[in-house]
Design an enzyme around this catalytic site. Structure first.
Site, PDB file in Angstrom:
ATOM      1  N   LYS A 194       0.776  -1.140   0.026  1.00  0.00           N
ATOM      2  CA  LYS A 194       0.044  -0.135   0.207  1.00  0.00           C
ATOM      3  C   LYS A 194       0.980   1.059  -0.293  1.00  0.00           C
ATOM      4  O   LYS A 194       1.223   1.934   1.160  1.00  0.00           O
ATOM      5  CB  LYS A 194      -1.093  -0.304   1.246  1.00  0.00           C
ATOM      6  N   GLY A 247       6.614   5.216   9.085  1.00  0.00           N
ATOM      7  CA  GLY A 247       6.129   6.112   8.399  1.00  0.00           C
ATOM      8  C   GLY A 247       6.192   6.747   9.707  1.00  0.00           C
ATOM      9  O   GLY A 247       6.936   6.966  10.734  1.00  0.00           O
ATOM     10  N   SER A 248       4.889   7.876  10.403  1.00  0.00           N
ATOM     11  CA  SER A 248       4.842   8.578  11.371  1.00  0.00           C
ATOM     12  C   SER A 248       5.093   7.846  12.663  1.00  0.00           C
ATOM     13  O   SER A 248       4.239   6.308  12.424  1.00  0.00           O
ATOM     14  CB  SER A 248       3.463   9.474  11.287  1.00  0.00           C
ATOM     15  N   THR A 251       0.854   7.342  13.501  1.00  0.00           N
ATOM     16  CA  THR A 251      -0.061   6.453  12.567  1.00  0.00           C
ATOM     17  C   THR A 251       1.087   4.400  12.557  1.00  0.00           C
ATOM     18  O   THR A 251      -0.266   3.506  12.873  1.00  0.00           O
ATOM     19  CB  THR A 251       0.579   7.139  10.901  1.00  0.00           C
ATOM     20  N   GLY A 252       2.209   4.865  13.191  1.00  0.00           N
ATOM     21  CA  GLY A 252       2.818   3.866  14.099  1.00  0.00           C
ATOM     22  C   GLY A 252       2.514   2.310  14.777  1.00  0.00           C
ATOM     23  O   GLY A 252       1.842   1.524  14.898  1.00  0.00           O
ATOM     24  N   GLU A 270       8.804   1.049  11.629  1.00  0.00           N
ATOM     25  CA  GLU A 270      10.302   1.724  10.986  1.00  0.00           C
ATOM     26  C   GLU A 270       9.330   2.725  11.554  1.00  0.00           C
ATOM     27  O   GLU A 270       8.950   3.390  10.752  1.00  0.00           O
ATOM     28  CB  GLU A 270      11.301   1.462  10.046  1.00  0.00           C
ATOM     29  N   CYS A 304      14.056   9.347   7.080  1.00  0.00           N
ATOM     30  CA  CYS A 304      13.105   9.170   9.184  1.00  0.00           C
ATOM     31  C   CYS A 304      14.526   8.650   9.761  1.00  0.00           C
ATOM     32  O   CYS A 304      15.020   9.477  11.309  1.00  0.00           O
ATOM     33  CB  CYS A 304      12.664   8.113   9.174  1.00  0.00           C
ATOM     34  N   GLU A 401       9.611  15.800  15.789  1.00  0.00           N
ATOM     35  CA  GLU A 401       9.925  15.502  14.884  1.00  0.00           C
ATOM     36  C   GLU A 401       9.336  16.948  13.805  1.00  0.00           C
ATOM     37  O   GLU A 401       8.378  16.648  13.690  1.00  0.00           O
ATOM     38  CB  GLU A 401       9.166  14.021  13.784  1.00  0.00           C
TER      39      GLU A 401
HETATM   40  O1  TXE Z   1       2.941   9.608   6.619  1.00  0.00           O
HETATM   41  P1  TXE Z   1       1.916   8.404   7.830  1.00  0.00           P
HETATM   42  P2  TXE Z   1       2.549  11.119   6.224  1.00  0.00           P
HETATM   43  C1  TXE Z   1       5.925  12.065   9.186  1.00  0.00           C
HETATM   44  C2  TXE Z   1       6.568  12.862   8.964  1.00  0.00           C
HETATM   45  C3  TXE Z   1       5.089  13.910   8.047  1.00  0.00           C
HETATM   46  C4  TXE Z   1       3.780  12.638   8.876  1.00  0.00           C
HETATM   47  C5  TXE Z   1       2.995  12.660   7.822  1.00  0.00           C
HETATM   48  O2  TXE Z   1       6.177  13.413  10.113  1.00  0.00           O
HETATM   49  O3  TXE Z   1       5.132  14.700   8.156  1.00  0.00           O
HETATM   50  O4  TXE Z   1       4.311  11.984   8.833  1.00  0.00           O
HETATM   51  O5  TXE Z   1       3.110  12.531   7.143  1.00  0.00           O
HETATM   52  C6  TXE Z   1      -0.597   4.777   6.196  1.00  0.00           C
HETATM   53  N1  TXE Z   1      -3.100   2.387   9.158  1.00  0.00           N
HETATM   54  N2  TXE Z   1       6.819  11.332   8.392  1.00  0.00           N
HETATM   55  O6  TXE Z   1       0.762  11.684   6.522  1.00  0.00           O
HETATM   56  O7  TXE Z   1       0.569   8.504   8.241  1.00  0.00           O
HETATM   57  C7  TXE Z   1      -0.341   6.094   4.260  1.00  0.00           C
HETATM   58  O8  TXE Z   1      -1.371   5.573   3.904  1.00  0.00           O
HETATM   59  C8  TXE Z   1      -3.225   1.821   8.156  1.00  0.00           C
HETATM   60  C9  TXE Z   1       7.800  10.179   8.713  1.00  0.00           C
HETATM   61  O9  TXE Z   1       2.304  10.930   4.868  1.00  0.00           O
HETATM   62  O10 TXE Z   1       2.788   7.762   8.910  1.00  0.00           O
HETATM   63  C10 TXE Z   1       0.932   5.454   4.392  1.00  0.00           C
HETATM   64  O11 TXE Z   1       1.687   4.966   3.736  1.00  0.00           O
HETATM   65  N3  TXE Z   1      -1.834   3.253   6.277  1.00  0.00           N
HETATM   66  C11 TXE Z   1       8.468   8.867   7.998  1.00  0.00           C
HETATM   67  C12 TXE Z   1       1.650   5.334   4.646  1.00  0.00           C
HETATM   68  O12 TXE Z   1       0.524   5.389   6.254  1.00  0.00           O
HETATM   69  C13 TXE Z   1      -1.766   4.086   7.282  1.00  0.00           C
HETATM   70  C14 TXE Z   1       8.009   8.930   6.402  1.00  0.00           C
HETATM   71  C15 TXE Z   1       2.363   6.340   5.897  1.00  0.00           C
HETATM   72  O13 TXE Z   1       1.884   7.969   6.602  1.00  0.00           O
HETATM   73  C16 TXE Z   1      -2.975   4.433   8.484  1.00  0.00           C
HETATM   74  C17 TXE Z   1       6.835   9.575   5.410  1.00  0.00           C
HETATM   75  C18 TXE Z   1      -3.852   3.766   9.187  1.00  0.00           C
HETATM   76  N4  TXE Z   1      -4.983   4.580  10.065  1.00  0.00           N
HETATM   77  C19 TXE Z   1       6.423  10.281   6.946  1.00  0.00           C
HETATM   78  N5  TXE Z   1      -3.211   6.057   7.900  1.00  0.00           N
HETATM   79  C20 TXE Z   1       9.500   8.058   8.225  1.00  0.00           C
HETATM   80  N6  TXE Z   1      10.018   7.557   9.399  1.00  0.00           N
HETATM   81  O14 TXE Z   1       9.971   7.573   7.780  1.00  0.00           O
HETATM   82  C21 TXE Z   1      -1.863   6.723   7.209  1.00  0.00           C
HETATM   83  N7  TXE Z   1      -1.714   4.682   6.982  1.00  0.00           N
END
Ligand code: TXE
Length: 497
Positions: A194, A247-248, A251-252, A270, A304, A401
């Protein structure tokens, strides 16, 4: 230099209708709803993509499950590795096309897209390919008593965990997906990806290349759409055996909670953090500034593992900030498709607005904005690389962050207190320590709470070195040999004979 022309293959790909990739074919899906893909360098829509829903989730999970129990289970480990090697070859052959697509969607300077999303992705695939034939269990001597001459033996097997759901962020839309795909396929798992709703295009193209190299239908599937809708449906799905997420942190955490609630599904997270880079007084000012640029400003800080908190000996602070300002102001800001660009736009509007709000917070808290701190007067989501002198470790910019081109700087005098400052965060993804005194470095290494610690370098990853976070920055490790534990089940077999 100026912006390069798009390859004809990139233009043709953008003109196609886009949806998902299921059972070896591009499909549009049932939904009438689309979402727009925006070029962050211009703010303009470059294409539309169909939103996925229950129908596509069910189809993709069924395809992955059928392939897991069928064709992929019958594919030998060496052939699985050959598939990954052939995919690496084809990524390299199509390097420019993939790099242009990546830069168009993420705003990543083209040189970085070529080097990381294509070059490094090919390296990771070859690394995983090598592991496919080396996943083994062990034989164990059993101490059970023998009454009538019976004997015992035991061994362990590493069995593929099953169907993996990989949830991918927008910053490295190919490379992070490849980390998960390569690990899954090497271990004999199949995958449903996804991608981020901001960057859903590149992996659709990679999946087509995977078909060309003979990866069987159903082994790799992609469902595009929002996290709340498609991401959580995939995790909820009864055929999902494992979730791997980058990701964030918030959300993680909700992804991890959901995966546990849905039957203790295996989960690797991660997540982000607030990574520290600390310079000891023996490092000369010029080297400190080189280190800061490497640690904090590559790809607009949207990595990240990048550093956001910088600890500088107070004796060097003024000289460091002056030289850093000089170096940042000389950097070329521009189109990601211009080879001379060093700083591109932020990846999307929501992130751009978040970064602008961070500038405001710094101002409200009375931080000194030494350089930058504003949006650029041009189309797209550009901000100036920014240097902020914090007042204390309690300032927002030292704690939250940003994921942007913002370095927050704090001076220190007491080396003993430095470790406490570095560890004063709920996160622990990465950190770096800069010194020529290796004896001191070796003593400090065990005290720093970070899953990835660099000495005299920052941000570089290698397929052979495990990567992942301590504390709230994650669970599990990507690549190295550590990934095997996360993509296999350990089965113990005990026999009497
Ligand atoms: O991240 P999300 P977003 C940080 C960075 C950024 C913030 C938001 O600070 O401003 O996160 O970015 C999926 N169930 N990072 O909104 O929400 C979403 O569709 C399942 C750090 O893009 O973490 C995407 O595919 N999946 C980071 C993925 O999760 C869900 C890199 C990441 O989205 C979901 C990017 C749910 N309920 C942003 N909600 C790093 N650490 O590498 C969202 N997603």
């Amino acid at each position: 230099m100026s912006e390069m022309n798009l390859l004809a293959s990139v233009t043709a790909f953008l003109q196609r209708s886009h949806g998902h990739y299921i059972q070896g074919a591009s499909v549009l899906g049932q939904a009438n709803e689309t979402f727009s893909i925006v070029n962050p360098a211009s703010g303009e829509v470059i294409t539309e993509i169909n939103q996925g829903g229950e129908h596509e989730v069910n189809q993709a999970m069924q395809a992955a499950s059928d392939a897991f129990h069928g064709v992929w289970a019958q594919t030998s480990p060496i052939e699985r590795g050959n598939c990954l090697n052939r995919l690496a070859d084809l990524l390299q052959k199509n390097s420019e096309e993939l790099a242009q697509l990546e830069s168009l969607c993420t705003g990543k300077p083209i040189q970085l897209s070529r080097m990381l999303d294509v070059g490094a992705s090919a390296d990771y695939l070859r690394y995983f390919a090598g592991w496919s034939t080396k996943i083994t269990g062990e034989t164990i001597n059993v101490s059970l008593p023998s009454f009538k001459g019976e004997k015992y033996s035991a061994f362990t097997r590493r069995e593929p965990v099953g169907v993996v759901v990989g949830i991918i962020p927008w910053n490295f839309s190919i490379m992070i997906a490849i980390w998960k795909l390569g690990a899954a396929l090497a271990c004999g798992c199949t995958i449903v990806l996804k991608p981020s709703e901001y960057t859903p295009l590149t992996m659709l193209r990679v999946a087509e290349l995977a078909k060309e190299v003979g990866i069987p239908d159903g082994v790799i599937n992609i469902v595009n759409g929002s996290g709340a809708r498609v991401g959580s449906s995939l995790i909820n799905h009864p055929q999902c055996d494992k979730v791997t997420f980058t990701g964030s942190v918030p959300t993680g955490m909700s992804v991890g909670k959901l995966a546990l609630e849905q039957g203790l599904k295996h989960t690797t997270l991660e997540l982000g953090g607030k990574n520290a880079a600390a310079f000891l007084p023996d490092v000369p000012v010029e080297k400190i500034v080189d280190g800061i640029l490497e640690a904090g400003y590559v790809y607009q800080g949207q990595i990240c593992a990048a550093a956001e908190r910088f600890y500088i000996p107070s004796v060097h602070m003024d000289a460091v900030l002056a030289l850093l300002t000089e170096r940042l102001s000389a950097m070329k800001i521009g189109s990601p498709l211009d080879e001379s660009t060093e700083i591109g736009p932020l990846a999307n509007k929501a992130h751009y607005e978040k970064i602008l709000s961070m500038f405001e917070k710094a101002r409200l808290e009375g931080n000194e904005i030494v350089y930058g701190g504003y949006a650029l007067e041009r189309p797209g989501f550009f901000v100036a690389p920014t240097v902020i002198k914090a007042n204390s470790a309690e300032d927002t910019l030292m704690k939250e962050e940003t994921f942007g081109p913002i370095g927050a700087f704090l001076s220190y005098d007491d080396e003993e207190a430095l470790i406490t400052l570095m560890n004063a965060t709920p996160f622990g993804l990465s950190a770096s320590l800069w010194t020529n005194d290796m004896s001191k470095a070796m003593r400090m290494i065990p005290c720093i709470k970070a899953g990835m610690l660099w000495v005299n370098m920052h941000t570089f990853l290698d397929p052979a070195v495990p990567f992942g976070g301590m504390k709230s920055s994650g669970i599990g490790r990507e690549f190295g040999s550590a990934f095997i534990e996360h993509y296999t089940e350990l089965k113990s077999v005990m026999m009497r004979y």
